[in-house]
Design an enzyme around this catalytic site. Sequence first.
Site, PDB file in Angstrom:
ATOM      1  N   ARG A  55      24.842 -12.144  17.070  1.00  0.00           N
ATOM      2  CA  ARG A  55      23.749 -11.226  16.771  1.00  0.00           C
ATOM      3  C   ARG A  55      22.833 -11.179  17.990  1.00  0.00           C
ATOM      4  O   ARG A  55      22.037 -12.067  18.219  1.00  0.00           O
ATOM      5  CB  ARG A  55      22.986 -11.706  15.542  1.00  0.00           C
ATOM      6  CG  ARG A  55      21.689 -10.948  15.353  1.00  0.00           C
ATOM      7  CD  ARG A  55      20.857 -11.289  14.153  1.00  0.00           C
ATOM      8  NE  ARG A  55      20.720 -12.645  13.741  1.00  0.00           N
ATOM      9  CZ  ARG A  55      19.752 -13.487  14.151  1.00  0.00           C
ATOM     10  NH1 ARG A  55      18.885 -13.110  15.061  1.00  0.00           N
ATOM     11  NH2 ARG A  55      19.683 -14.703  13.667  1.00  0.00           N
TER      12      ARG A  55
ATOM     13  N   HIS B 200      17.127 -11.363  13.668  1.00  0.00           N
ATOM     14  CA  HIS B 200      17.672 -11.327  12.307  1.00  0.00           C
ATOM     15  C   HIS B 200      17.233 -10.031  11.635  1.00  0.00           C
ATOM     16  O   HIS B 200      18.011  -9.361  10.971  1.00  0.00           O
ATOM     17  CB  HIS B 200      17.167 -12.521  11.507  1.00  0.00           C
ATOM     18  CG  HIS B 200      17.438 -12.421  10.040  1.00  0.00           C
ATOM     19  ND1 HIS B 200      18.697 -12.580   9.510  1.00  0.00           N
ATOM     20  CD2 HIS B 200      16.617 -12.151   8.993  1.00  0.00           C
ATOM     21  CE1 HIS B 200      18.638 -12.417   8.198  1.00  0.00           C
ATOM     22  NE2 HIS B 200      17.400 -12.148   7.866  1.00  0.00           N
TER      23      HIS B 200
ATOM     24  N   TYR C 161      13.562 -19.442  18.660  1.00  0.00           N
ATOM     25  CA  TYR C 161      14.535 -20.463  18.288  1.00  0.00           C
ATOM     26  C   TYR C 161      15.838 -20.450  19.095  1.00  0.00           C
ATOM     27  O   TYR C 161      16.703 -21.281  18.865  1.00  0.00           O
ATOM     28  CB  TYR C 161      14.876 -20.356  16.783  1.00  0.00           C
ATOM     29  CG  TYR C 161      15.315 -18.987  16.311  1.00  0.00           C
ATOM     30  CD1 TYR C 161      16.609 -18.536  16.506  1.00  0.00           C
ATOM     31  CD2 TYR C 161      14.413 -18.141  15.654  1.00  0.00           C
ATOM     32  CE1 TYR C 161      17.010 -17.278  16.073  1.00  0.00           C
ATOM     33  CE2 TYR C 161      14.801 -16.884  15.215  1.00  0.00           C
ATOM     34  CZ  TYR C 161      16.109 -16.461  15.419  1.00  0.00           C
ATOM     35  OH  TYR C 161      16.496 -15.218  14.985  1.00  0.00           O
TER      36      TYR C 161
END
Length: 356
Positions: free
Chosen positions: A257, A261, A270
């Site tokens: 990805r 998100h 992160y």
Amino acid sequence: MPVTTVFEGSTQRVSVLDDSAVPDSQLDPKLSKDFLLELYKKMILCRKFDAKAIALQRQGRSFTYTPFEGQEAVQVLIGMMLKPTDWTCPSYRESALYISRGADMGDLFVYLKGHEDGMAIPNKTNDMPLSIPVGSQTAHGPGIAYANKLKGNQGVAVVFFGDGASSQGDFHEAMNFASIYKLPCIFMCTNNQWAISTPCKIQYNGASIAQRALSYGVMGVQVDGMDPLAFYQVFDQALKRARNGEGPTLIEAICYRFGPHSTADDPKKYRSEEEVATWRKMDWTGRFVTYLRNNGVINEQIEAQVDQEAIASVEQAVAKADTYTDSPVQMFDYVFSKPTAELERQKQEFKQFYNK
């Protein structure tokens, strides 16, 4: 080497293209130039849609969006390979699947602008609406497949979910049910490495998600989901198994990805830019596009034309969505095919509140 592999203690990932875009001669599906060109066009169109959807949210012109950049090959190929009579149960990240199945992009933008009517199931294909709860749609796929089997239909049900959803109880119950009744169902796990901010390395301790198929007596295979040729081979085998009455297949497609998100998320919190750059080298815009060029499917002129046509199609779809208006009351019309008395009461109450 069989394309569909039951795992025995280690991960065996199916790939066709190497880092230099040279295909494995034994595994290359040798797809026609017409099919490859159509696949390329659709993947470009979907990537343009994805970028536009993010831009609209950033401009305050639509609501939260879940990008799919990096996962186009899986969704587009499935859309091209399924029959209209087959069923799909998407998660919230499968907008490219709808486009590949022939959905109107204008309707998808209408949905992203908050209008429920944009996600009404089209009559020409059997595609369920996007599912927002994590993993709940995994039970819908086997249910549809079971109904098809009872009715004697030949339709296959494909249920989509991510690596994070594979940790939900729904997934395991669905796998067990599909195995017991040997259902024509394909469990399509797109492992994009991150369940929001949770990396795969702390989601599960096994070598792969595909290996879980063994415990349910189901065929399982892991495939390079950013290699369209490899994914075509694996999905083709799973389709044949389902149509021949051989039962369900669990496919784990390894993707990445590239975006957040969702547009409510900041992935820089992160994960590192170095990680993203490493995965960029595996994207289909590198190996697969090089393969297409090397085989005379595309050239600079075709690429420029495809790009321009895709941008124009997306802009036309946005213009259509911008003219759409409705009342928030519409959300009550898509809960049940026949409204319950309680739902009708709530609708009337909301109308009074909204019209004040």
